[in-house]
Structure formats: structure tokens, C-alpha cells
Write an enzyme that holds these catalytic residues in place. Structure first.
Site, mmCIF file in Angstrom:
data_model
loop_
_atom_site.group_PDB
_atom_site.id
_atom_site.type_symbol
_atom_site.label_atom_id
_atom_site.label_comp_id
_atom_site.label_asym_id
_atom_site.label_seq_id
_atom_site.Cartn_x
_atom_site.Cartn_y
_atom_site.Cartn_z
ATOM 1 N N HIS A 15 48.411 35.405 33.491
ATOM 2 C CA HIS A 15 47.990 36.728 34.002
ATOM 3 C C HIS A 15 49.079 37.281 34.947
ATOM 4 C CE1 HIS A 15 45.541 39.806 35.887
ATOM 5 N NE2 HIS A 15 44.491 39.483 35.171
ATOM 6 N N ARG A 73 46.178 36.457 44.808
ATOM 7 C CA ARG A 73 46.280 37.795 44.171
ATOM 8 C C ARG A 73 47.763 38.101 43.951
ATOM 9 N NH1 ARG A 73 43.055 40.341 41.276
ATOM 10 N NH2 ARG A 73 41.375 40.626 42.794
ATOM 11 N N ARG A 123 42.547 28.209 37.915
ATOM 12 C CA ARG A 123 43.306 28.869 39.002
ATOM 13 C C ARG A 123 42.765 28.563 40.397
ATOM 14 N NH1 ARG A 123 41.976 35.409 38.626
ATOM 15 N NH2 ARG A 123 39.707 35.251 38.503
ATOM 16 N N GLU A 171 50.089 40.328 30.178
ATOM 17 C CA GLU A 171 49.541 38.973 30.136
ATOM 18 C C GLU A 171 49.612 38.392 28.711
ATOM 19 O OE1 GLU A 171 45.582 39.658 31.696
ATOM 20 O OE2 GLU A 171 46.406 41.241 32.976
ATOM 21 N N ASP A 173 43.514 49.012 30.791
ATOM 22 C CA ASP A 173 43.038 47.640 30.588
ATOM 23 C C ASP A 173 42.909 47.452 29.075
ATOM 24 O OD1 ASP A 173 40.550 45.645 32.354
ATOM 25 O OD2 ASP A 173 41.953 45.116 30.748
HETATM 26 O O1 TA6 Z 1 43.412 41.017 32.798
HETATM 27 C C1 TA6 Z 1 42.792 42.201 33.225
HETATM 28 C C2 TA6 Z 1 41.545 41.844 34.030
HETATM 29 O O2 TA6 Z 1 40.604 41.184 33.220
HETATM 30 C C3 TA6 Z 1 40.998 43.131 34.647
HETATM 31 O O3 TA6 Z 1 39.831 43.595 33.954
HETATM 32 C C4 TA6 Z 1 40.727 42.752 36.106
HETATM 33 O O4 TA6 Z 1 39.444 42.164 36.259
HETATM 34 C C5 TA6 Z 1 41.861 41.748 36.326
HETATM 35 O O5 TA6 Z 1 41.873 40.959 35.130
HETATM 36 C C6 TA6 Z 1 41.788 40.941 37.604
HETATM 37 O O6 TA6 Z 1 40.778 39.991 37.521
HETATM 38 P P1 TA6 Z 1 40.558 39.000 38.797
HETATM 39 O O7 TA6 Z 1 39.422 38.102 38.403
HETATM 40 O O8 TA6 Z 1 41.848 38.237 38.991
HETATM 41 O O9 TA6 Z 1 40.268 39.902 39.977
#
Ligand code: TA6
Length: 280
Positions: A152, A58, A82, A252, A195
Site C-alpha cells: 500500500h 500512516r 501491518r 498499490e 479510489d
Molecule cells: O487502498 C485504498 C484504501 O482502501 C482506501 O479506501 C482507504 O481506506 C485507504 O486504503 C487507507 O486505509 P487505512 O486502513 O490505511 O486507513
């Protein structure tokens, strides 16, 4: 200088130190989770992130591949790269202030159970005062495949309410929270859950906070996502402390939604991102 290290549970990462930068890159996901220069730490990392096989870190820069998002229900959200173990191909100290790190993921019986294609995914980092990353997909199958992908990136901020994101003015975006499309009219401030998928990004993006400005330059990417979970969603997310939303914003660089790519057999597609922190 670079060292291959591991946590007590065997989770491996590469630590790089040169004259201008320090970085840590996990072999799982080719996931950079620390990058620091004299300008400070660029990336946010959750204090409660796991470093366990099969769990996405994370924070840092998760590689979303071969899918961004969760529209394709046949694949995990943000794809599987990932949580797969990459092979360390080479670390080269090109000079005292530039280190190149090459990691590679090749299709396997495990990956083909999830996504039945043969591929090679090469991630190459250039670690210096600028952090640049290239993500090269090679289709080694007999059929073409659709690709969506993203860096991301979780950017560390001092206070989410003090930042502005510039460079997206005039760009149409999909607000995934409402399903509506709008055109960005001003420098973006984060004041609630955000978002947004910006759908035709052609210019550099700037993350600005006080006297610090992070230049975000992408190549072969015409979409970008801006995300912050804000209070309620943050409290429900895995590996994230309740107040964490104040400390980061995700910007991102992607090939997402309508910016998808079709990679034909024996062809490659490379997306690149570069980050440079400047002080005004
Ligand atoms: O990129 C934004 C997103 O798609 C959000 O909607 C949220 O889900 C975030 O990514 C984190 O996703 P993850 O699967 O890493 O918890």
C-alpha cells in the site's frame, strides 16, 4: 551499515545506510517508512503518524496481508500483518550499494484468534538505488486459504495536481466510489477523491512529476489500486493533516479482488515490487 533503533516508547526499527540509499523499516508490519536516494525521498510519511504498537504507521509502505481492503468483515481492514511484530531474521550488506533485510511473521495464538491458519510470511527488502520488496506467503496449514494482499505504497509528490500516472491506459478499473467499472482511456491525473482498483495490470506503471519518473514494476501481481483521499476524506482520516492529500498518491501493487490467490497446504506464493526513480 545498519542499526537497530527504537523510539522513546520502545517502538523498534532498523536504520540502513549504504553508499546509495538510506532507509528505515519498522519491525511492526515490516513497514518501511523512509527510503531516500540521491533522487530524493520516494515515500510519503504523515507528520502526525503514530509509531505505537498496534497502530498502523500512516505512510511509507503498509503491508496489506492476508487481506486487501475491507470486503472480508472477519478480518481488520487491510488484514493484520501491518500491526503485528515481525522478527528480524537477517541483514546482509551484499555490497556497498545493496543491503538485504529479511523480516518474518509466523502464525501464533494471537494471529490464529483473528485468522485460524498456520503460515509464515517472509518480507525481504533489497535497498539500493532501486527499492525492491518480496512478500512470500507459505501455507503451513492442512487446508488451503484465500489470500489478497498489497504493497500500500504512499509515494511522496511535490504537488498532487502536477502528477500523471502512466501505463494504465486501456486497463479496466473498478471505481470503488461509484461501484462502476470503466476502462482507463488516458494517463491518470488526480483532480478529486480517487479510489480505483485496476483489474488486469500487466505492464509497468509510471508516476510522473516534472522531470522525475518513478518506475513501478510488479511480479505475480495483476491488480493495482490508485488512491488519493482528496480534501474532504483527508480531513476525516486518522493521522493525516488536512492538507496532506496534496503531498502523496498511493499506487498499490496487489493481488486484490478478482486477482486473489488460493495458497494450498505446504505451498508458497510470492509477490514482488520494484521502484526506481529516474530523471528525464
Ligand atoms: O487502498 C485504498 C484504501 O482502501 C482506501 O479506501 C482507504 O481506506 C485507504 O486504503 C487507507 O486505509 P487505512 O486502513 O490505511 O486507513
Amino acid at each position: 551499515m545498519y542499526t537497530l533503533r527504537s523510539f522513546a516508547n520502545g517502538f523498534e526499527y532498523i536504520e540502513v545506510q549504504n553508499s546509495v540509499a538510506h532507509a528505515k523499516i519498522a519491525l511492526q508490519g515490516a513497514h518501511i517508512f523512509e527510503y531516500t536516494t540521491e533522487q530524493g525521498a520516494l515515500l510519503w510519511l504523515s507528520q502526525t503518524s503514530k509509531f505505537e504498537a498496534g497502530s498502523a504507521i500512516r505512510g511509507g509502505i503498509p503491508i496489506c496481508w492476508p487481506r486487501f481492503g475491507n470486503l472480508d468483515k472477519s478480518l481488520p481492514q487491510h488484514g493484520f500483518a501491518r500491526i503485528f511484530l515481525f522478527e528480524l531474521i537477517k541483514v546482509e550488506e551484499l555490497n556497498e550499494d545493496l543491503t538485504q533485510v529479511h523480516l518474518q511473521l509466523k502464525s501464533s495464538s494471537a494471529s490464529k484468534k483473528i485468522w485460524n491458519y498456520d503460515f509464515t510470511l517472509d518480507i525481504v527488502f533489497h535497498i539500493s538505488e532501486t527499492l525492491s520488496i518480496s512478500m512470500r506467503t507459505t501455507n503451513e496449514s492442512a487446508e488451503e486459504f484465500l489470500l489478497t494482499q498489497a504493497f500500500h505504497t504512499y509515494f511522496q509528490v511535490q504537488n498532487i495536481e502536477n502528477i500523471t500516472i502512466e501505463g494504465l491506459e486501456g486497463v479496466e478499473f473498478l471505481d470503488t466510489l461509484t461501484g462502476t467499472k470503466k476502462v482507463e482511456t488516458q494517463a491518470l491525473k488526480i483532480v478529486a477523491e480517487t479510489d480505483r482498483v485496476y483489474l488486469s495490470v500487466t505492464k509497468d506503471i509510471y508516476l510522473c512529476e516534472d522531470d522525475r519518473e518513478v518506475l513501478i514494476h510488479a511480479e505475480n501481481s495483476n491488480s493495482a489500486i490508485v488512491w488519493n483521499p482528496w480534501i474532504e476524506k483527508c480531513s476525516k482520516m486518522s493521522a493525516m493533516q488536512p492538507e496532506a492529500y496534496k503531498e502523496f498518491v498511493c499506487i498499490e501493487s496487489a493481488n486484490a479482488f478478482d486477482d486473489f490467490k488460493i495458497v494450498k497446504p505446504n505451498e508458497s506464493y510470492t509477490m514482488i515490487v520494484e521502484y526506481l526513480t529516474q530523471r528525464n
